[in-house]
Design a protein around this motif. Structure first.
Motif, short mmCIF file in Angstrom:
data_model
loop_
_atom_site.label_atom_id
_atom_site.label_comp_id
_atom_site.label_asym_id
_atom_site.label_seq_id
_atom_site.Cartn_x
_atom_site.Cartn_y
_atom_site.Cartn_z
N LEU A 126 0.84 -1.20 0.00
CA LEU A 126 0.00 0.00 0.00
C LEU A 126 0.87 1.24 0.00
O LEU A 126 2.08 1.17 0.18
CB LEU A 126 -0.94 0.00 1.23
CG LEU A 126 -0.34 -0.18 2.65
CD1 LEU A 126 0.31 1.08 3.17
CD2 LEU A 126 -1.42 -0.64 3.62
N PHE A 127 0.23 2.39 -0.22
CA PHE A 127 0.91 3.67 -0.05
C PHE A 127 -0.05 4.62 0.65
O PHE A 127 -1.28 4.41 0.63
CB PHE A 127 1.41 4.24 -1.38
CG PHE A 127 0.33 4.59 -2.37
CD1 PHE A 127 -0.18 5.88 -2.44
CD2 PHE A 127 -0.16 3.64 -3.25
CE1 PHE A 127 -1.17 6.21 -3.36
CE2 PHE A 127 -1.15 3.95 -4.17
CZ PHE A 127 -1.66 5.25 -4.22
N PHE A 156 -10.44 4.32 9.00
CA PHE A 156 -11.43 3.33 8.59
C PHE A 156 -11.29 3.11 7.09
O PHE A 156 -10.73 3.93 6.37
CB PHE A 156 -12.85 3.78 8.96
CG PHE A 156 -13.43 4.86 8.10
CD1 PHE A 156 -14.21 4.56 6.98
CD2 PHE A 156 -13.20 6.20 8.38
CE1 PHE A 156 -14.74 5.54 6.17
CE2 PHE A 156 -13.73 7.21 7.58
CZ PHE A 156 -14.50 6.87 6.48
N TRP A 157 -11.80 1.98 6.64
CA TRP A 157 -11.56 1.55 5.25
C TRP A 157 -12.86 1.42 4.47
O TRP A 157 -13.87 0.98 5.00
CB TRP A 157 -10.82 0.21 5.24
CG TRP A 157 -9.45 0.31 5.85
CD1 TRP A 157 -9.12 0.16 7.17
CD2 TRP A 157 -8.24 0.60 5.16
NE1 TRP A 157 -7.77 0.34 7.34
CE2 TRP A 157 -7.19 0.61 6.13
CE3 TRP A 157 -7.91 0.85 3.83
CZ2 TRP A 157 -5.87 0.85 5.80
CZ3 TRP A 157 -6.58 1.10 3.49
CH2 TRP A 157 -5.58 1.09 4.47
N GLN A 158 -12.78 1.80 3.20
CA GLN A 158 -13.89 1.63 2.27
C GLN A 158 -13.40 0.84 1.06
O GLN A 158 -12.33 1.14 0.52
CB GLN A 158 -14.41 2.98 1.79
CG GLN A 158 -15.25 3.75 2.80
CD GLN A 158 -16.61 3.12 2.99
OE1 GLN A 158 -16.88 2.50 4.02
NE2 GLN A 158 -17.49 3.28 2.02
N PRO A 159 -14.17 -0.17 0.61
CA PRO A 159 -13.72 -0.95 -0.54
C PRO A 159 -13.80 -0.15 -1.85
O PRO A 159 -14.68 0.70 -2.01
CB PRO A 159 -14.71 -2.12 -0.56
CG PRO A 159 -15.94 -1.59 0.11
CD PRO A 159 -15.46 -0.63 1.16
N VAL A 160 -12.88 -0.44 -2.74
CA VAL A 160 -12.98 0.12 -4.09
C VAL A 160 -14.26 -0.43 -4.71
O VAL A 160 -14.51 -1.64 -4.71
CB VAL A 160 -11.75 -0.27 -4.94
CG1 VAL A 160 -11.95 0.11 -6.40
CG2 VAL A 160 -10.49 0.40 -4.37
N ALA A 281 -4.93 6.25 2.70
CA ALA A 281 -4.08 5.11 2.37
C ALA A 281 -4.75 4.28 1.29
O ALA A 281 -5.98 4.20 1.23
CB ALA A 281 -3.81 4.26 3.62
N TYR A 282 -3.93 3.67 0.43
CA TYR A 282 -4.43 2.99 -0.76
C TYR A 282 -3.85 1.58 -0.77
O TYR A 282 -2.65 1.38 -0.98
CB TYR A 282 -4.03 3.78 -2.01
CG TYR A 282 -4.48 5.22 -1.93
CD1 TYR A 282 -5.68 5.63 -2.49
CD2 TYR A 282 -3.73 6.17 -1.23
CE1 TYR A 282 -6.11 6.94 -2.39
CE2 TYR A 282 -4.15 7.50 -1.13
CZ TYR A 282 -5.35 7.87 -1.70
OH TYR A 282 -5.76 9.18 -1.58
N ASP A 283 -4.71 0.61 -0.52
CA ASP A 283 -4.32 -0.78 -0.28
C ASP A 283 -4.51 -1.59 -1.56
O ASP A 283 -5.64 -1.90 -1.96
CB ASP A 283 -5.19 -1.34 0.85
CG ASP A 283 -4.83 -2.76 1.25
OD1 ASP A 283 -4.12 -3.44 0.49
OD2 ASP A 283 -5.27 -3.20 2.33
N ASN A 286 -5.91 -5.56 -0.91
CA ASN A 286 -7.30 -5.73 -0.52
C ASN A 286 -8.27 -4.82 -1.26
O ASN A 286 -9.48 -4.88 -1.02
CB ASN A 286 -7.45 -5.50 1.00
CG ASN A 286 -6.61 -6.49 1.80
OD1 ASN A 286 -6.76 -7.69 1.64
ND2 ASN A 286 -5.72 -5.98 2.63
N GLY A 287 -7.75 -3.96 -2.16
CA GLY A 287 -8.63 -3.11 -2.95
C GLY A 287 -9.49 -2.20 -2.11
O GLY A 287 -10.72 -2.22 -2.20
#
Length: 332
Positions: A126-127, A156-160, A281-283, A286-287
Protein backbone atom coordinates in the motif's frame (compact mmCIF):
# COMPACT_ATOMS: atom_id res chain seq x y z
CA UNK A 1 -1.09 4.95 -13.82
CA UNK A 2 2.00 5.56 -15.90
CA UNK A 3 5.26 7.22 -14.93
CA UNK A 4 5.80 10.16 -17.33
CA UNK A 5 8.96 12.30 -17.23
CA UNK A 6 10.46 14.88 -19.59
CA UNK A 7 13.15 13.45 -21.84
CA UNK A 8 16.02 15.23 -23.57
CA UNK A 9 14.16 14.50 -26.83
CA UNK A 10 11.61 17.14 -25.78
CA UNK A 11 12.39 20.72 -26.81
CA UNK A 12 9.17 22.43 -25.73
CA UNK A 13 9.56 25.11 -23.04
CA UNK A 14 7.56 23.12 -20.50
CA UNK A 15 10.19 20.35 -20.79
CA UNK A 16 13.40 22.39 -20.99
CA UNK A 17 12.56 24.35 -17.82
CA UNK A 18 12.53 21.06 -15.89
CA UNK A 19 15.03 18.30 -15.26
CA UNK A 20 14.98 15.73 -18.07
CA UNK A 21 15.85 12.05 -18.49
CA UNK A 22 18.85 11.56 -20.79
CA UNK A 23 18.39 8.19 -22.47
CA UNK A 24 21.98 8.20 -23.77
CA UNK A 25 23.42 8.72 -20.29
CA UNK A 26 21.89 5.49 -18.97
CA UNK A 27 23.65 2.17 -19.57
CA UNK A 28 20.57 0.18 -18.53
CA UNK A 29 17.82 2.04 -20.44
CA UNK A 30 16.06 0.34 -23.35
CA UNK A 31 13.90 1.76 -26.14
CA UNK A 32 10.64 -0.17 -26.29
CA UNK A 33 7.26 -0.06 -27.99
CA UNK A 34 3.82 0.09 -26.38
CA UNK A 35 3.65 -3.72 -26.08
CA UNK A 36 7.08 -3.93 -24.44
CA UNK A 37 8.91 -5.23 -27.50
CA UNK A 38 12.30 -3.71 -28.31
CA UNK A 39 12.34 -0.85 -30.78
CA UNK A 40 14.01 -1.43 -34.12
CA UNK A 41 16.80 1.00 -34.95
CA UNK A 42 15.62 3.59 -37.47
CA UNK A 43 11.98 2.41 -37.39
CA UNK A 44 9.11 4.75 -36.37
CA UNK A 45 8.40 4.61 -32.63
CA UNK A 46 5.07 3.97 -30.91
CA UNK A 47 3.89 7.14 -29.17
CA UNK A 48 1.31 7.94 -26.53
CA UNK A 49 -0.58 11.16 -25.77
CA UNK A 50 -2.23 11.62 -22.38
CA UNK A 51 -4.57 14.51 -21.57
CA UNK A 52 -4.36 16.17 -18.16
CA UNK A 53 -7.12 18.74 -17.64
CA UNK A 54 -6.17 21.68 -19.87
CA UNK A 55 -2.97 20.20 -21.30
CA UNK A 56 -1.37 17.05 -22.61
CA UNK A 57 1.88 15.10 -22.71
CA UNK A 58 3.12 13.08 -25.69
CA UNK A 59 6.03 10.66 -25.51
CA UNK A 60 7.76 7.41 -26.40
CA UNK A 61 8.18 4.25 -24.34
CA UNK A 62 11.31 3.40 -22.36
CA UNK A 63 12.41 0.85 -19.78
CA UNK A 64 14.99 1.33 -17.03
CA UNK A 65 15.66 0.90 -13.33
CA UNK A 66 13.54 3.38 -11.37
CA UNK A 67 14.31 4.17 -7.73
CA UNK A 68 12.25 5.97 -5.07
CA UNK A 69 14.71 6.48 -2.23
CA UNK A 70 16.23 3.04 -1.71
CA UNK A 71 13.31 1.21 -3.39
CA UNK A 72 14.23 0.20 -6.93
CA UNK A 73 12.50 -1.77 -9.66
CA UNK A 74 12.78 -2.20 -13.41
CA UNK A 75 9.85 -0.26 -14.87
CA UNK A 76 8.47 0.75 -18.26
CA UNK A 77 7.67 4.46 -18.51
CA UNK A 78 6.98 7.32 -20.89
CA UNK A 79 9.73 9.76 -21.88
CA UNK A 80 7.95 12.97 -22.91
CA UNK A 81 8.74 14.33 -26.36
CA UNK A 82 6.26 17.22 -26.11
CA UNK A 83 4.41 18.98 -23.29
CA UNK A 84 1.91 21.81 -23.64
CA UNK A 85 2.79 25.14 -22.07
CA UNK A 86 -0.50 25.16 -20.17
CA UNK A 87 -0.39 23.87 -17.49
CA UNK A 88 3.03 22.18 -17.27
CA UNK A 89 5.20 25.31 -17.55
CA UNK A 90 3.62 26.62 -14.35
CA UNK A 91 4.50 23.53 -12.27
CA UNK A 92 7.59 23.04 -10.14
CA UNK A 93 7.48 19.26 -10.44
CA UNK A 94 9.19 17.58 -13.37
CA UNK A 95 6.94 14.65 -14.21
CA UNK A 96 3.88 12.60 -13.27
CA UNK A 97 4.00 9.43 -11.16
CA UNK A 98 0.70 7.69 -11.82
CA UNK A 99 -0.56 5.70 -8.82
CA UNK A 100 -4.02 4.74 -10.08
CA UNK A 101 -5.08 1.11 -10.35
CA UNK A 102 -3.80 -1.14 -13.19
CA UNK A 103 -6.68 -0.32 -15.55
CA UNK A 104 -5.26 3.21 -15.87
CA UNK A 105 -1.73 2.19 -16.88
CA UNK A 106 -0.40 1.09 -20.25
CA UNK A 107 0.23 -2.34 -18.73
CA UNK A 108 1.29 -3.95 -15.43
CA UNK A 109 4.99 -3.29 -16.12
CA UNK A 110 4.22 0.46 -16.41
CA UNK A 111 2.88 0.72 -12.84
CA UNK A 112 5.66 1.66 -10.42
CA UNK A 113 3.50 0.66 -7.45
CA UNK A 114 2.63 -2.74 -8.90
CA UNK A 115 6.27 -3.43 -9.75
CA UNK A 116 7.30 -2.64 -6.16
CA UNK A 117 4.53 -4.90 -4.84
CA UNK A 118 5.34 -7.81 -7.18
CA UNK A 119 9.04 -7.55 -6.25
CA UNK A 120 8.07 -7.68 -2.54
CA UNK A 121 10.03 -4.47 -2.00
CA UNK A 122 7.41 -2.99 0.36
CA UNK A 123 6.63 -3.66 4.02
CA UNK A 124 2.93 -3.66 3.06
CA UNK A 125 1.36 -3.52 -0.44
CA UNK A 126 0.00 0.00 0.00
CA UNK A 127 0.91 3.67 -0.05
CA UNK A 128 -0.36 6.59 2.01
CA UNK A 129 -0.62 10.32 1.31
CA UNK A 130 -0.31 13.32 3.62
CA UNK A 131 -0.87 16.80 2.16
CA UNK A 132 0.37 19.80 4.15
CA UNK A 133 -1.91 22.76 4.73
CA UNK A 134 0.84 25.32 5.50
CA UNK A 135 4.51 26.11 4.89
CA UNK A 136 5.30 24.82 8.39
CA UNK A 137 5.11 21.18 7.27
CA UNK A 138 5.94 19.06 4.25
CA UNK A 139 3.63 16.88 2.18
CA UNK A 140 4.61 13.23 2.13
CA UNK A 141 3.85 10.01 0.31
CA UNK A 142 4.86 6.79 2.07
CA UNK A 143 5.28 3.56 0.14
CA UNK A 144 4.62 0.40 2.12
CA UNK A 145 3.37 1.85 5.39
CA UNK A 146 0.89 4.10 7.22
CA UNK A 147 2.30 6.74 9.58
CA UNK A 148 0.32 7.24 12.75
CA UNK A 149 1.98 10.61 13.35
CA UNK A 150 -0.09 11.96 10.44
CA UNK A 151 -3.39 10.72 11.95
CA UNK A 152 -5.65 12.59 14.37
CA UNK A 153 -8.20 9.73 14.42
CA UNK A 154 -8.34 6.02 13.76
CA UNK A 155 -8.39 5.01 10.11
CA UNK A 156 -11.43 3.33 8.59
CA UNK A 157 -11.56 1.55 5.25
CA UNK A 158 -13.89 1.63 2.27
CA UNK A 159 -13.72 -0.95 -0.54
CA UNK A 160 -12.98 0.12 -4.09
CA UNK A 161 -16.47 0.08 -5.56
CA UNK A 162 -15.93 -0.27 -9.32
CA UNK A 163 -13.11 -1.54 -11.58
CA UNK A 164 -12.56 1.78 -13.36
CA UNK A 165 -8.88 2.20 -12.56
CA UNK A 166 -9.60 5.04 -10.14
CA UNK A 167 -9.32 4.68 -6.38
CA UNK A 168 -13.10 4.92 -6.38
CA UNK A 169 -15.42 4.36 -3.39
CA UNK A 170 -19.13 4.76 -2.74
CA UNK A 171 -20.70 7.45 -0.56
CA UNK A 172 -24.08 6.83 1.02
CA UNK A 173 -25.16 10.49 0.99
CA UNK A 174 -24.12 14.11 1.52
CA UNK A 175 -24.56 15.80 4.91
CA UNK A 176 -24.86 19.41 6.06
CA UNK A 177 -23.82 19.83 9.69
CA UNK A 178 -23.96 16.02 9.98
CA UNK A 179 -27.60 15.87 8.77
CA UNK A 180 -28.10 13.62 5.74
CA UNK A 181 -29.61 15.46 2.77
CA UNK A 182 -30.77 12.58 0.51
CA UNK A 183 -28.98 14.37 -2.33
CA UNK A 184 -26.62 11.81 -3.77
CA UNK A 185 -27.38 8.37 -2.41
CA UNK A 186 -24.90 5.68 -3.45
CA UNK A 187 -22.85 8.15 -5.48
CA UNK A 188 -19.32 7.34 -6.52
CA UNK A 189 -16.19 9.23 -5.44
CA UNK A 190 -12.72 9.10 -7.00
CA UNK A 191 -10.01 10.03 -4.50
CA UNK A 192 -7.43 11.79 -6.68
CA UNK A 193 -4.12 13.26 -5.53
CA UNK A 194 -3.67 14.73 -9.01
CA UNK A 195 -6.70 17.04 -8.84
CA UNK A 196 -6.51 20.48 -7.23
CA UNK A 197 -10.27 20.91 -6.74
CA UNK A 198 -13.45 19.29 -5.51
CA UNK A 199 -15.82 18.32 -8.31
CA UNK A 200 -19.20 16.65 -8.64
CA UNK A 201 -22.38 16.23 -10.71
CA UNK A 202 -23.86 19.55 -11.85
CA UNK A 203 -27.38 18.90 -10.52
CA UNK A 204 -26.09 17.84 -7.09
CA UNK A 205 -23.75 20.84 -6.84
CA UNK A 206 -26.54 23.24 -7.81
CA UNK A 207 -28.80 21.80 -5.10
CA UNK A 208 -25.96 21.89 -2.60
CA UNK A 209 -25.23 25.54 -3.37
CA UNK A 210 -28.86 26.42 -2.59
CA UNK A 211 -28.87 24.52 0.70
CA UNK A 212 -25.47 25.82 1.83
CA UNK A 213 -26.71 29.36 1.09
CA UNK A 214 -23.30 31.02 0.83
CA UNK A 215 -24.01 34.72 0.26
CA UNK A 216 -21.99 36.37 -2.47
CA UNK A 217 -21.15 39.32 -0.20
CA UNK A 218 -19.68 36.91 2.41
CA UNK A 219 -22.01 38.34 5.08
CA UNK A 220 -22.80 34.85 6.43
CA UNK A 221 -19.35 33.32 5.89
CA UNK A 222 -18.77 32.69 9.60
CA UNK A 223 -22.08 30.83 9.99
CA UNK A 224 -21.91 28.69 6.84
CA UNK A 225 -22.33 24.98 7.78
CA UNK A 226 -19.92 22.09 7.45
CA UNK A 227 -20.24 20.02 4.30
CA UNK A 228 -19.91 16.28 4.84
CA UNK A 229 -19.78 13.06 2.85
CA UNK A 230 -21.30 9.94 4.39
CA UNK A 231 -19.25 6.75 4.08
CA UNK A 232 -20.60 3.78 5.98
CA UNK A 233 -21.04 4.91 9.60
CA UNK A 234 -18.85 8.01 9.17
CA UNK A 235 -19.26 11.58 7.99
CA UNK A 236 -16.14 13.19 6.55
CA UNK A 237 -16.63 16.93 7.03
CA UNK A 238 -15.15 19.95 5.31
CA UNK A 239 -15.17 23.37 6.95
CA UNK A 240 -16.40 26.43 4.98
CA UNK A 241 -12.82 27.52 4.25
CA UNK A 242 -12.33 24.16 2.47
CA UNK A 243 -15.19 24.53 0.00
CA UNK A 244 -15.88 28.30 -0.20
CA UNK A 245 -13.81 30.67 -2.34
CA UNK A 246 -13.51 33.90 -0.35
CA UNK A 247 -11.81 36.80 -2.12
CA UNK A 248 -12.00 40.51 -2.97
CA UNK A 249 -14.94 39.83 -5.30
CA UNK A 250 -16.97 37.99 -2.67
CA UNK A 251 -17.76 34.40 -1.77
CA UNK A 252 -18.92 31.39 -3.76
CA UNK A 253 -19.06 27.62 -3.39
CA UNK A 254 -15.91 26.25 -5.02
CA UNK A 255 -17.25 22.90 -6.18
CA UNK A 256 -16.55 22.35 -9.88
CA UNK A 257 -19.38 20.85 -11.98
CA UNK A 258 -18.31 17.55 -13.54
CA UNK A 259 -20.76 15.19 -15.22
CA UNK A 260 -19.48 11.64 -15.63
CA UNK A 261 -22.11 9.42 -17.29
CA UNK A 262 -23.11 5.96 -16.01
CA UNK A 263 -21.87 3.35 -15.35
CA UNK A 264 -18.91 5.21 -13.77
CA UNK A 265 -20.99 8.22 -12.67
CA UNK A 266 -22.46 10.18 -11.11
CA UNK A 267 -18.96 10.82 -9.78
CA UNK A 268 -17.41 13.18 -7.27
CA UNK A 269 -13.69 13.93 -7.36
CA UNK A 270 -12.00 14.44 -3.99
CA UNK A 271 -8.90 16.51 -4.77
CA UNK A 272 -6.49 18.61 -2.72
CA UNK A 273 -9.01 20.43 -0.44
CA UNK A 274 -10.28 17.05 0.81
CA UNK A 275 -6.83 15.44 0.96
CA UNK A 276 -5.46 18.22 3.15
CA UNK A 277 -8.11 17.38 5.74
CA UNK A 278 -7.87 13.60 5.54
CA UNK A 279 -4.86 11.30 5.59
CA UNK A 280 -5.51 8.56 3.05
CA UNK A 281 -4.08 5.11 2.37
CA UNK A 282 -4.43 2.99 -0.76
CA UNK A 283 -4.32 -0.78 -0.28
CA UNK A 284 -3.48 -2.71 -3.46
CA UNK A 285 -3.83 -6.22 -2.00
CA UNK A 286 -7.30 -5.73 -0.52
CA UNK A 287 -8.63 -3.11 -2.95
CA UNK A 288 -9.61 -0.49 -0.39
CA UNK A 289 -9.03 3.13 0.59
CA UNK A 290 -8.38 4.21 4.18
CA UNK A 291 -9.45 7.55 5.68
CA UNK A 292 -8.34 9.27 8.90
CA UNK A 293 -8.49 12.88 10.03
CA UNK A 294 -5.11 14.43 9.20
CA UNK A 295 -2.98 15.82 12.01
CA UNK A 296 -1.53 19.25 11.12
CA UNK A 297 0.91 21.43 13.01
CA UNK A 298 -1.46 24.44 13.03
CA UNK A 299 -4.52 22.50 14.24
CA UNK A 300 -5.15 20.76 17.54
CA UNK A 301 -5.81 17.05 17.45
CA UNK A 302 -9.31 17.59 18.90
CA UNK A 303 -10.13 20.07 16.12
CA UNK A 304 -8.92 17.68 13.45
CA UNK A 305 -10.62 14.59 14.85
CA UNK A 306 -13.92 16.51 15.21
CA UNK A 307 -14.15 16.62 11.42
CA UNK A 308 -14.59 12.84 11.23
CA UNK A 309 -17.92 12.00 12.87
CA UNK A 310 -19.29 8.55 13.67
CA UNK A 311 -23.02 8.29 12.94
CA UNK A 312 -23.56 5.63 15.61
CA UNK A 313 -21.59 7.46 18.32
CA UNK A 314 -19.31 5.16 20.31
CA UNK A 315 -20.96 2.10 18.76
CA UNK A 316 -23.82 -0.27 19.52
CA UNK A 317 -23.48 -2.94 22.18
CA UNK A 318 -25.47 -6.17 21.94
CA UNK A 319 -26.01 -7.72 25.38
CA UNK A 320 -25.47 -11.45 25.77
CA UNK A 321 -28.98 -11.98 27.19
CA UNK A 322 -30.51 -10.24 24.14
CA UNK A 323 -29.08 -12.78 21.70
CA UNK A 324 -31.29 -15.76 21.02
CA UNK A 325 -30.03 -18.28 20.19
CA UNK A 326 -26.62 -17.40 21.68
CA UNK A 327 -23.89 -16.74 19.14
CA UNK A 328 -20.88 -15.98 21.35
CA UNK A 329 -20.64 -17.89 24.61
CA UNK A 330 -18.43 -16.87 27.52
CA UNK A 331 -16.09 -19.53 28.86
CA UNK A 332 -16.23 -20.33 32.57
Amino acid sequence: GNLMIPSTYCRSHACTMHRSFDRKASTTAEDIEADGSHSRRGAPRDQITVTFGTGEISGVFLQDDVCIGSLCSNVRFVGATDETEDPFASFNFDGVLGLALPQMSQGPEFSVMDRLVSNKALKQPLFSVFLSDSSMEDSEITFGDIKREHMASEMFWQPVSRPTGYWQVEIADIAINNERQTLCQNCQVAVDTGTSQLAGPTDVINQLAKRLNVRSDCSNYHTVPNLGFVMGDHVLNLNPQDYVDKGPDGCEVSLMPLDVPPPNGPLFIFGDPFLRKYYTAYDRRNGQVGFAAARHSDMSESQASALLVSLNGPGEVTRGEDTSPPIFLARK
